[in-house]
Design a protein around this motif. Structure first.
Motif, PDB file in Angstrom:
ATOM      1  N   SER A 154      12.837 -77.865  -1.276  1.00 58.82           N
ATOM      2  CA  SER A 154      13.684 -76.682  -1.200  1.00 58.82           C
ATOM      3  C   SER A 154      14.679 -76.665  -2.346  1.00 58.82           C
ATOM      4  O   SER A 154      15.083 -77.714  -2.866  1.00 58.82           O
TER       5      SER A 154
ATOM      6  N   THR B   3       4.456 -70.757  -2.324  1.00 59.89           N
ATOM      7  CA  THR B   3       5.897 -70.592  -2.179  1.00 59.89           C
ATOM      8  C   THR B   3       6.167 -69.581  -1.080  1.00 59.89           C
ATOM      9  O   THR B   3       5.275 -68.798  -0.701  1.00 59.89           O
ATOM     10  N   ASP B   4       7.381 -69.584  -0.574  1.00 57.66           N
ATOM     11  CA  ASP B   4       7.784 -68.530   0.360  1.00 57.66           C
ATOM     12  C   ASP B   4       8.499 -67.399  -0.365  1.00 57.66           C
ATOM     13  O   ASP B   4       9.075 -66.509   0.261  1.00 57.66           O
ATOM     14  N   GLN B   5       8.437 -67.423  -1.694  1.00 57.47           N
ATOM     15  CA  GLN B   5       9.047 -66.381  -2.520  1.00 57.47           C
ATOM     16  C   GLN B   5       7.955 -65.564  -3.223  1.00 57.47           C
ATOM     17  O   GLN B   5       6.756 -65.844  -3.083  1.00 57.47           O
TER      18      GLN B   5
ATOM     19  N   ASP C  84       7.719 -65.466  -6.473  1.00 56.27           N
ATOM     20  CA  ASP C  84       7.461 -66.119  -7.752  1.00 56.27           C
ATOM     21  C   ASP C  84       7.929 -67.556  -7.667  1.00 56.27           C
ATOM     22  O   ASP C  84       8.696 -67.930  -6.758  1.00 56.27           O
ATOM     23  N   LEU C  85       7.475 -68.386  -8.607  1.00 51.05           N
ATOM     24  CA  LEU C  85       7.989 -69.751  -8.709  1.00 51.05           C
ATOM     25  C   LEU C  85       7.926 -70.186 -10.164  1.00 51.05           C
ATOM     26  O   LEU C  85       7.088 -69.711 -10.933  1.00 51.05           O
TER      27      LEU C  85
ATOM     28  N   PRO D 209       3.649 -64.597  -0.699  1.00 53.04           N
ATOM     29  CA  PRO D 209       4.186 -65.802  -0.044  1.00 53.04           C
ATOM     30  C   PRO D 209       3.157 -66.471   0.857  1.00 53.04           C
ATOM     31  O   PRO D 209       2.448 -65.809   1.622  1.00 53.04           O
TER      32      PRO D 209
ATOM     33  N   LYS E 198      17.163 -68.268  -7.927  1.00 58.57           N
ATOM     34  CA  LYS E 198      16.085 -68.895  -7.169  1.00 58.57           C
ATOM     35  C   LYS E 198      16.609 -69.628  -5.927  1.00 58.57           C
ATOM     36  O   LYS E 198      17.410 -70.567  -6.035  1.00 58.57           O
TER      37      LYS E 198
ATOM     38  N   GLY F 178      14.638 -70.973  -2.284  1.00 55.91           N
ATOM     39  CA  GLY F 178      13.390 -70.937  -1.537  1.00 55.91           C
ATOM     40  C   GLY F 178      12.784 -72.297  -1.321  1.00 55.91           C
ATOM     41  O   GLY F 178      13.456 -73.335  -1.450  1.00 55.91           O
TER      42      GLY F 178
ATOM     43  N   ASP G  55       9.066 -74.386  -2.296  1.00 57.09           N
ATOM     44  CA  ASP G  55       7.794 -74.439  -3.010  1.00 57.09           C
ATOM     45  C   ASP G  55       6.970 -75.618  -2.484  1.00 57.09           C
ATOM     46  O   ASP G  55       7.525 -76.646  -2.070  1.00 57.09           O
TER      47      ASP G  55
END
Length: 537
Positions: free
Chosen positions: A359, A410-412, A414-415, A468, A514, A516, A518
């Motif tokens: 996280s 990811t829960d976003q 983008d990463l 996500p 950022k 989130g 990953d």
């Protein structure tokens, strides 16, 4: 302060764009006419009064007196819109390359010149060399690009699509804009404020970026080119030196030297013994016609980190280099204190295993990813994910390219991936950074005409947001490398989405907003791997 045989005088020429650009001319005390070496930058020719020193990183012009003593005229040019030159500052644009070409043609026909012109200088001066060469001025006979990028977007403005922040600030404001204001030249003179606005307005590799990337036209360059890369300047210029060497079409050589830091690379360029051994013979051959055997040198020479010696090859990567794979594993390596202490294994995963999740932003980060122990000592890896090999059972040389294939979710939307590769000596001591790479996952699309199995080339012309929870295959280009892992040494891979503001300065990136979680997958369905070119030993 630079000592000269004859005090410099100023020359000027009206460019094809209508700008009056100026340069200082240094001539040897006696004789003539002379072949010319010309350096061009926005760093104000008047600042050559300052000594080469890390506090003046823009002193990148090399040992002027050495060239005067060896029968060369040295010309130092202010690019349009900077210093004493009129016009609009449009750095590394094709228009700026044409202006440099106009100055080359002007000085070549002066009574003190023989008509043979080469270019000289490091970093931005080397960038100017690639830029002028692509415009193909008639009297430009050779360039020697020491430590110079070729692709503004990929080499340093947007690493893997992630905006560079640290160097951008120190270069643009420290070396250019504020130095001009000290000399009474305002921010807005020469359109410098417009460049700042434009540079921040082009997050993709669009037409604006392409005009500032000689890379796309270097396949038209047919003059002799000597490309000199520096391992210690990897995240700024190294990639450009390799791509420049590969793309030009005339006689060419590549040398990759040993300085391990920004400051050492700057100092090395003022080492007169280095110039006498490497650059001066090249200029003597191509500008004076001296038959000194310089073209008999191997096409590629490189310093092997960890072995501390130079080796040679006929091409890059060397013809005998073959890919070796190391697979990411959740098994603990016992080598380092990190978020996960994972392993790199040479056997592909044969079963399912738990992925590595983390996280961000990490609550313990203090200077980027760096944390500090109770005694105030920095630890750059304690709060990042790592994957480390077992101790090597034999000496192994890794020379060429590298690619990280990472299956990630990811829960976003983008990463970001900020990847570092280090050699851990068995005898202890500081790890040696040997390569690194970057990728914003929404920029994962590759250019099929330029990409290869061991070197992905991303298009960076659009963003593809992530769904996500979906697992994506991401290929991260690693910078060229050469290092010897001796028996007992380990190789460590670090992955995060943030830099160390200490270990990675000045090539640090904008963190943004950022927040989130990953996940990096490394099982039989998702065989995440690090592949490196390895040479037989």
């Amino acid at each position: 302060m630079v000592s000269v045989a004859v005090a410099p005088f100023e020359t000027e020429v009206r460019t094809r764009a209508g700008d009056l650009v100026r340069a200082d001319v240094y001539l040897p005390a006696d004789g003539g006419p002379f072949p010319v070496v010309l350096g061009a930058s926005p760093y104000q020719k008047s600042l050559r009064r300052l000594p080469p020193h890390p506090v003046f990183p823009f002193t990148e012009y090399g040992p002027i007196q050495l060239y005067l003593d060896n029968g060369y005229a040295y010309v130092a040019m202010d690019t349009p819109g900077t210093g004493r030159s009129e016009g609009t500052w449009d750095p590394v644009s094709r228009a700026e390359g044409e202006a440099i070409g106009d100055m080359i043609e002007h000085v070549a026909v002066q009574p003190w010149a023989t008509g043979a012109v080469g270019m000289i200088g490091m970093s931005h001066y080397a960038w100017s060399q690639w830029n002028a060469a692509r415009t193909r001025p008639a009297h430009l006979k050779t360039i020697v690009a020491y430590d110079g990028a070729t692709d503004m977007y990929r080499d340093w403005m947007y690493h893997g699509g992630i905006p560079v922040q640290g160097f951008w600030s120190s270069w643009l404001f420290g070396s250019v804009l504020m130095q001009h204001t000290l000399n009474g030249i305002g921010f807005r003179e020469g359109g410098k404020d417009q460049f700042v606005y434009e540079a921040l307005s082009h997050p993709f590799d669009d037409e604006w970026q392409r005009r500032r990337s000689p890379f796309w036209e270097l396949d038209k360059v047919e003059i002799p080119v000597f490309s000199i890369g520096v391992w210690g300047k990897g995240p700024l210029h190294l990639r450009g030196n390799f791509y420049g060497f590969e793309r030009v079409r005339g006689p060419r050589q590549l040398l990759v030297t040993h300085p391990e830091s920004f400051a050492q690379a700057q100092a090395y360029y003022f080492d007169e013994d280095f110039h006498r051994a490497e650059l001066l013979p090249w200029y003597d051959h191509h500008l004076k016609g001296t038959d000194n055997g310089v073209m008999d040198r191997p096409p590629v020479r490189f310093y092997v980190n960890g072995e501390r010696t130079y080796r040679s090859a006929t091409s890059w990567p060397p013809a005998d280099a073959e890919p070796s794979a190391f697979y990411l594993s959740g098994e603990r390596s016992g080598a380092v204190r990190s978020l996960n202490d994972g392993s790199l294994c040479e056997d592909a995963p044969a079963a399912d295993e738990n992925p590595t999740s983390w996280s961000y932003p990490d609550p313990e980060w203090r200077a980027g990813v760096t944390v500090f122990d109770a005694d105030g000592r920095p630890d750059h890896v304690a709060r990042v994910t790592t994957f480390t090999t077992a101790p090597a059972n034999r000496d192994r040389e890794f020379t060429g390219h590298g690619v990280l294939t990472l299956y990630a979710s990811t829960d976003q939307a983008d990463l970001d991936l900020i990847v570092k590769l280090s050699l851990l000596p068995a005898a202890g001591g500081q790890p040696l950074r040997v390569s690194q790479g970057w990728l914003r996952a929404s920029h994962r699309a590759e250019d099929l005409a330029l990409t290869s199995d061991m070197r992905p080339f991303h298009v960076h012309d659009h963003a593809e947001p992530l769904e996500p929870g979906t697992v994506y295959e991401l290929r991260v280009e690693l910078l060229p490398m050469s290092f010897l892992a001796r028996r007992g040494d380990r190789i460590r891979l670090e992955i995060s989405n943030q830099d160390s503001l200490i270990a990675d300065a000045p090539m640090t990136h904008f963190y943004g907003q950022k927040v989130g979680n990953d996940t990096y997958h490394h099982d039989r369905r998702h065989p995440s791997s690090l592949r490196l070119h390895e040479r037989p030993r």
